[in-house]
Design an enzyme around this catalytic site. Sequence first.
Site, PDB file in Angstrom:
ATOM      1  N   ARG A 118      15.830  34.744  40.859  1.00 60.72           N
ATOM      2  CA  ARG A 118      16.792  35.872  40.796  1.00 60.72           C
ATOM      3  C   ARG A 118      17.826  35.854  41.917  1.00 60.72           C
ATOM      4  O   ARG A 118      18.404  36.870  42.269  1.00 60.72           O
ATOM      5  CB  ARG A 118      16.074  37.217  40.790  1.00 60.72           C
ATOM      6  N   LYS A 140      32.277  34.153  41.909  1.00 62.70           N
ATOM      7  CA  LYS A 140      32.190  33.869  40.475  1.00 62.70           C
ATOM      8  C   LYS A 140      31.547  32.496  40.314  1.00 62.70           C
ATOM      9  O   LYS A 140      32.026  31.510  40.881  1.00 62.70           O
ATOM     10  CB  LYS A 140      33.579  33.862  39.828  1.00 62.70           C
ATOM     11  N   GLU A 182      47.717  27.703  42.607  1.00 59.45           N
ATOM     12  CA  GLU A 182      46.989  28.938  42.968  1.00 59.45           C
ATOM     13  C   GLU A 182      47.557  29.531  44.262  1.00 59.45           C
ATOM     14  O   GLU A 182      47.578  30.752  44.440  1.00 59.45           O
ATOM     15  CB  GLU A 182      45.488  28.657  43.123  1.00 59.45           C
ATOM     16  N   LYS A 224      42.572  36.588  49.101  1.00 57.12           N
ATOM     17  CA  LYS A 224      41.464  36.665  48.147  1.00 57.12           C
ATOM     18  C   LYS A 224      40.315  37.503  48.709  1.00 57.12           C
ATOM     19  O   LYS A 224      39.710  38.301  47.992  1.00 57.12           O
ATOM     20  CB  LYS A 224      40.979  35.271  47.740  1.00 57.12           C
ATOM     21  N   GLU A 234      35.709  42.842  39.374  1.00 57.62           N
ATOM     22  CA  GLU A 234      36.864  42.987  38.496  1.00 57.62           C
ATOM     23  C   GLU A 234      36.759  44.248  37.648  1.00 57.62           C
ATOM     24  O   GLU A 234      37.021  44.248  36.451  1.00 57.62           O
ATOM     25  CB  GLU A 234      36.966  41.744  37.592  1.00 57.62           C
ATOM     26  N   ARG A 239      41.210  42.834  41.224  1.00 51.08           N
ATOM     27  CA  ARG A 239      40.861  41.417  41.090  1.00 51.08           C
ATOM     28  C   ARG A 239      41.529  40.793  39.864  1.00 51.08           C
ATOM     29  O   ARG A 239      41.830  39.595  39.862  1.00 51.08           O
ATOM     30  CB  ARG A 239      39.331  41.256  41.036  1.00 51.08           C
ATOM     31  N   ASN A 243      44.664  36.926  38.020  1.00 51.91           N
ATOM     32  CA  ASN A 243      44.891  36.173  36.779  1.00 51.91           C
ATOM     33  C   ASN A 243      46.377  35.974  36.486  1.00 51.91           C
ATOM     34  O   ASN A 243      46.729  35.515  35.397  1.00 51.91           O
ATOM     35  CB  ASN A 243      44.228  36.895  35.605  1.00 51.91           C
ATOM     36  N   HIS A 246      47.542  33.080  34.510  1.00 48.39           N
ATOM     37  CA  HIS A 246      46.366  32.464  33.893  1.00 48.39           C
ATOM     38  C   HIS A 246      46.261  32.749  32.394  1.00 48.39           C
ATOM     39  O   HIS A 246      45.696  31.936  31.659  1.00 48.39           O
ATOM     40  CB  HIS A 246      45.085  32.919  34.594  1.00 48.39           C
ATOM     41  N   HIS A 250      45.787  29.612  30.444  1.00 41.72           N
ATOM     42  CA  HIS A 250      44.539  29.370  29.690  1.00 41.72           C
ATOM     43  C   HIS A 250      44.840  29.104  28.226  1.00 41.72           C
ATOM     44  O   HIS A 250      44.193  28.270  27.592  1.00 41.72           O
ATOM     45  CB  HIS A 250      43.624  30.596  29.764  1.00 41.72           C
ATOM     46  N   HIS A 263      43.675  22.448  35.346  1.00 44.77           N
ATOM     47  CA  HIS A 263      43.797  23.908  35.315  1.00 44.77           C
ATOM     48  C   HIS A 263      45.027  24.372  36.121  1.00 44.77           C
ATOM     49  O   HIS A 263      45.831  25.177  35.645  1.00 44.77           O
ATOM     50  CB  HIS A 263      42.512  24.511  35.883  1.00 44.77           C
TER      51      HIS A 263
END
Length: 359
Positions: A118, A140, A182, A224, A234, A239, A243, A246, A250, A263
């Site tokens: 966990r 993340k 980025e 960040k 988020e 947050r 994006n 993105h 994406h 990316h």
Amino acid sequence: METLKVELGSRSYPILIGAGLLTRPDALRPLVPGRDLLIVSNTTVAPLYLPALADAFPTQRRLEVILPDGEVHKTLANASRLLDVLVSNRFGRDATVIALGGGVVGDLAGFAAACYQRGIAVVQVPTTLLAQVDSAVGGKTAVNHPGGKNLIGAFHQPVAVIADTATLATLPPRELRAGLAEVIKYGLMCDAQFFEWLEQHLEELLAGDPAALAHVVRRSCEIKARIVGKDEREERGDRALLNLGHTFGHAVESATGYRKWLHGEAVGAGLVMAAAMSRELGLVSPEELVRVHTLVERSGLPTRSAGVAPATVLEHMRIDKKVQAGRLRLVLLRRIGNAFMTSDYSEDALERTLQAYCG
Ligand code: NAD
Ligand code: GLY
């Protein structure tokens, strides 16, 4: 060496930034808890940097897993392989996973650490520009599923991030440029001065100048860290601003089966599209749009998506995670340094943007 902090109460953690940190056992040891360590890396990064890192921990029980290189290996099967090593060696809850590599290694090792008993400690040691400015910070973690990228994951904050900027010297130029997308994103999103600094110092960055790279890693991590401290999961909207570029990017990546561009390259074109749509809506000025386009282009990143029909990109945008109540939310710009999220825009403006920048 500089230290920043991600403020998350009892789960706060330091980000160390500096050239040559991997050869500084005195700096590394206090950040890595536990007697049992599992170092995870890949076949490209391990020969370059693992020996120095391992030397810092001569007294701990230390295992190493060296994965094949590449996004296709960011799988549940490889996370399971790491879990098997942890179980079969009877690592306890006080063990630490160290992720040495780019975002692929960081996401995968972080995910295994999140799952084992966990959640055990993970230390992120990012070695790409993208990982140092983005993926290693913020917790993340994920692996890919045949049905989509990052579909299986968890939020699991590291106990420390160690960004040795000297490792960027061996990074292939294309990967450095992808990381720059980025970095540009941070300036566009919330720091006009930083954007201007990038305009002035881009040549140094592209040439791999250590001081310039250290500056962008530090400023990007500061931004960040602040955002993650405010909106870890988020949930508040802060947050989600990360994006920027993105949703467009994406959509192009998924429309091209993730094979054409890195990316960061897709994010480069996505940033131009977000600025162009903001222009369509009368937000950013024509001069600002030119500045965004020029900086992305000078960085050696694509500024448009040739070869993919606008309707195909739109279709892929509509299955984005940011669709809420059937309406796609976009991160747009009021001006350089000021991004916001909205679902209140004209479909015409979106379609005109895609017509101009895709196909
Ligand atoms: P990557 O991890 O594939 O690294 C790019 C390439 O550079 C690889 O071939 C790698 O072996 C090589 N490399 C790494 N460090 C090197 C070095 N110092 N010298 C020479 N070669 C080196 O790619 P990436 O761009 O770092 O990360 C992309 C991944 O990050 C994607 O899976 C993406 O989903 C994920 N990501 C995660 C987050 C997050 O918040 N967790 C954010 C952005 C991206
Ligand atoms: N890379 C986006 C985030 O960390 O939220």
